[in-house]
Design a protein around this motif. Structure first.
Motif, mmCIF file in Angstrom:
data_model
loop_
_atom_site.group_PDB
_atom_site.id
_atom_site.type_symbol
_atom_site.label_atom_id
_atom_site.label_comp_id
_atom_site.label_asym_id
_atom_site.label_seq_id
_atom_site.Cartn_x
_atom_site.Cartn_y
_atom_site.Cartn_z
ATOM 1 N N ASN A 36 0.824 -1.209 0.000
ATOM 2 C CA ASN A 36 0.000 0.000 0.000
ATOM 3 C C ASN A 36 0.861 1.265 0.000
ATOM 4 O OD1 ASN A 36 -2.130 -1.760 0.164
ATOM 5 N ND2 ASN A 36 -2.556 -1.397 2.322
ATOM 6 N N ALA A 37 1.969 1.228 0.764
ATOM 7 C CA ALA A 37 2.871 2.380 0.805
ATOM 8 C C ALA A 37 3.518 2.616 -0.561
ATOM 9 C CB ALA A 37 3.940 2.170 1.876
ATOM 10 N N TYR A 38 3.950 1.530 -1.225
ATOM 11 C CA TYR A 38 4.501 1.673 -2.573
ATOM 12 C C TYR A 38 3.447 2.202 -3.540
ATOM 13 C CZ TYR A 38 9.054 -0.574 -1.896
ATOM 14 O OH TYR A 38 10.348 -0.858 -1.528
ATOM 15 N N LYS A 39 2.236 1.728 -3.414
ATOM 16 C CA LYS A 39 1.159 2.188 -4.296
ATOM 17 C C LYS A 39 0.908 3.676 -4.112
ATOM 18 C CE LYS A 39 -3.806 1.419 -5.002
ATOM 19 N NZ LYS A 39 -3.806 1.548 -6.477
ATOM 20 N N ALA A 40 1.033 4.159 -2.871
ATOM 21 C CA ALA A 40 0.784 5.572 -2.587
ATOM 22 C C ALA A 40 1.781 6.486 -3.291
ATOM 23 C CB ALA A 40 0.817 5.817 -1.079
ATOM 24 N N VAL A 41 3.010 5.983 -3.527
ATOM 25 C CA VAL A 41 4.031 6.794 -4.204
ATOM 26 C C VAL A 41 4.205 6.351 -5.658
ATOM 27 C CG1 VAL A 41 5.244 7.389 -2.092
ATOM 28 C CG2 VAL A 41 5.885 5.308 -3.299
ATOM 29 N N ARG A 42 3.239 5.603 -6.176
ATOM 30 C CA ARG A 42 3.190 5.182 -7.580
ATOM 31 C C ARG A 42 4.345 4.270 -7.973
ATOM 32 N NH1 ARG A 42 1.071 10.580 -10.880
ATOM 33 N NH2 ARG A 42 -0.875 10.828 -9.710
ATOM 34 N N CYS A 43 4.868 3.527 -7.043
ATOM 35 C CA CYS A 43 5.838 2.471 -7.383
ATOM 36 C C CYS A 43 5.034 1.191 -7.590
ATOM 37 C CB CYS A 43 6.855 2.314 -6.261
ATOM 38 S SG CYS A 43 7.870 3.772 -5.969
ATOM 39 N N LEU A 44 4.414 1.087 -8.754
ATOM 40 C CA LEU A 44 3.413 0.050 -8.962
ATOM 41 C C LEU A 44 4.025 -1.346 -9.053
ATOM 42 C CD1 LEU A 44 1.097 1.935 -11.495
ATOM 43 C CD2 LEU A 44 0.929 1.811 -9.004
ATOM 44 N N ALA A 45 5.187 -1.476 -9.671
ATOM 45 C CA ALA A 45 5.819 -2.796 -9.766
ATOM 46 C C ALA A 45 6.180 -3.314 -8.378
ATOM 47 C CB ALA A 45 7.055 -2.713 -10.658
ATOM 48 N N GLU A 46 6.718 -2.434 -7.537
ATOM 49 C CA GLU A 46 7.073 -2.832 -6.178
ATOM 50 C C GLU A 46 5.834 -3.195 -5.369
ATOM 51 O OE1 GLU A 46 8.110 -0.217 -7.752
ATOM 52 O OE2 GLU A 46 10.300 -0.021 -7.616
ATOM 53 N N ALA A 47 4.757 -2.422 -5.565
ATOM 54 C CA ALA A 47 3.502 -2.724 -4.860
ATOM 55 C C ALA A 47 2.977 -4.093 -5.257
ATOM 56 C CB ALA A 47 2.460 -1.647 -5.156
ATOM 57 N N ALA A 48 2.993 -4.387 -6.562
ATOM 58 C CA ALA A 48 2.515 -5.691 -7.039
ATOM 59 C C ALA A 48 3.357 -6.827 -6.469
ATOM 60 C CB ALA A 48 2.536 -5.722 -8.566
ATOM 61 N N THR A 49 4.666 -6.611 -6.345
ATOM 62 C CA THR A 49 5.539 -7.635 -5.774
ATOM 63 C C THR A 49 5.179 -7.909 -4.319
ATOM 64 O OG1 THR A 49 7.360 -7.018 -7.249
ATOM 65 C CG2 THR A 49 7.937 -8.226 -5.250
ATOM 66 N N CYS A 50 4.902 -6.853 -3.554
ATOM 67 C CA CYS A 50 4.519 -7.036 -2.152
ATOM 68 C C CYS A 50 3.206 -7.802 -2.035
ATOM 69 C CB CYS A 50 4.396 -5.679 -1.466
ATOM 70 S SG CYS A 50 5.980 -4.857 -1.170
ATOM 71 N N TYR A 51 2.238 -7.466 -2.857
ATOM 72 C CA TYR A 51 0.959 -8.184 -2.809
ATOM 73 C C TYR A 51 1.138 -9.644 -3.203
ATOM 74 C CZ TYR A 51 -1.018 -3.471 -2.591
ATOM 75 O OH TYR A 51 -1.323 -2.187 -2.236
ATOM 76 N N GLN A 52 2.065 -9.900 -4.131
ATOM 77 C CA GLN A 52 2.340 -11.285 -4.510
ATOM 78 C C GLN A 52 2.973 -12.047 -3.354
ATOM 79 O OE1 GLN A 52 1.389 -12.717 -7.535
ATOM 80 N NE2 GLN A 52 1.875 -14.542 -6.330
ATOM 81 N N HIS A 53 3.793 -11.363 -2.544
ATOM 82 C CA HIS A 53 4.365 -11.997 -1.352
ATOM 83 C C HIS A 53 3.251 -12.438 -0.397
ATOM 84 C CE1 HIS A 53 8.625 -11.752 -1.931
ATOM 85 N NE2 HIS A 53 8.637 -10.440 -2.070
ATOM 86 N N VAL A 54 2.218 -11.612 -0.277
ATOM 87 C CA VAL A 54 1.086 -11.987 0.575
ATOM 88 C C VAL A 54 0.448 -13.273 0.059
ATOM 89 C CG1 VAL A 54 -1.142 -11.273 1.512
ATOM 90 C CG2 VAL A 54 0.643 -9.570 1.140
ATOM 91 N N LEU A 55 0.237 -13.354 -1.245
ATOM 92 C CA LEU A 55 -0.369 -14.548 -1.832
ATOM 93 C C LEU A 55 0.523 -15.773 -1.637
ATOM 94 C CD1 LEU A 55 -1.689 -13.003 -5.182
ATOM 95 C CD2 LEU A 55 -2.954 -13.391 -3.064
ATOM 96 N N ASP A 56 1.851 -15.566 -1.645
ATOM 97 C CA ASP A 56 2.775 -16.684 -1.487
ATOM 98 C C ASP A 56 2.853 -17.168 -0.039
ATOM 99 O OD1 ASP A 56 3.349 -16.540 -4.172
ATOM 100 O OD2 ASP A 56 5.154 -15.308 -3.904
ATOM 101 N N GLU A 57 2.696 -16.252 0.915
ATOM 102 C CA GLU A 57 2.935 -16.599 2.317
ATOM 103 C C GLU A 57 1.666 -16.920 3.091
ATOM 104 O OE1 GLU A 57 5.589 -14.376 4.645
ATOM 105 O OE2 GLU A 57 7.080 -14.101 3.057
ATOM 106 N N ALA A 58 0.543 -16.298 2.748
ATOM 107 C CA ALA A 58 -0.686 -16.537 3.507
ATOM 108 C C ALA A 58 -1.245 -17.919 3.178
ATOM 109 C CB ALA A 58 -1.723 -15.463 3.193
ATOM 110 N N SER A 59 -1.786 -18.574 4.189
ATOM 111 C CA SER A 59 -2.318 -19.921 4.013
ATOM 112 C C SER A 59 -3.738 -19.879 3.467
ATOM 113 C CB SER A 59 -2.315 -20.650 5.366
ATOM 114 O OG SER A 59 -2.979 -21.889 5.258
#
Length: 220
Positions: A36-59
């Protein structure tokens, strides 16, 4: 702009390589907020990577994990929509190129925008499949169908617009049937995590709040 966001990003940085329990349990929530913080500063690729980490780690084996997956998919879909708008803005600024180069650039830009729209729709659908009570996913997908109907009407394809209006109407009704004002609470080991709606650049996304002052009876 990146400089100004440094303190906010630092607070969302999971710096531990082998985190102590129960800090390991909050990693997916930290990645969601960091995205969300990356999205706020328009670092969209970094934001997408963080959200993908959530999908990889959450059960996906429990209801809380599925809800968190649904939240990450919703936030990822909004990133795809941001990418679409960015691509559209860049295409509208191309005025100095030759006519042939401008036409080729418009074709490429249109293909990218269609790809972003398709990915966003898939993410919204997956978010609703995992958590039918994700009202943001229903609302945002309804808005996408409504915008598509408007484009069809402007293009002269009037017969194709009513199905899009119907999809949008049904999704908006689905949103109204959800008690979205009720809080969602996660229990990450001894830590209580609260799910909230935040507005980032005029788009609503899911955000987590938690108090790290005391974890497991110890002060960090």
């Amino acid at each position: 702009m990146r400089h100004a966001a440094a303190p906010r990003l630092a607070t969302c940085q999971p710096t531990f390589s082998t985190p102590p329990r129960p800090l390991a349990d909050i990693r997916p929530y930290v990645f969601l907020n960091r995205g969300n913080a990356y999205k706020a500063v328009r670092c969209l690729a970094e934001a997408a990577t963080c959200y993908q980490h959530v999908l990889d780690e959450a059960s996906l084996s429990d209801s809380d994990g599925r809800v968190l997956h649904s939240c990450a998919l919703l936030n990822l879909a909004t990133v795809r929509e941001d990418e679409r708008r960015t691509q559209q803005a860049r295409a509208s600024r191309r005025t100095r190129a030759s006519p042939s180069a401008l036409a080729a650039a418009r074709v490429r830009s249109h293909a990218r925008r269609r790809c972003h729209v398709s990915q966003a729709l898939q993410n919204y659908a997956a978010a609703l499949a995992l958590n039918p009570r994700n009202h943001l996913a229903a609302k945002d997908r309804a808005c996408m169908h409504l915008r598509h109907a408007d484009r069809l009407l402007k293009a002269g394809a009037e017969p194709a617009a009513p199905p899009q209006h119907e999809l949008s109407f049904n999704l908006f009704n689905r949103t109204l049937d959800i008690d979205w004002q009720l809080p969602k609470i996660f229990q990450a080991a001894e830590l209580v995590v609260r799910l909230e709606v935040r507005t980032v650049r005029a788009i609503e996304i899911w955000h987590c709040t938690f108090n790290l002052t005391h974890v497991g009876g110890e002060l960090y």
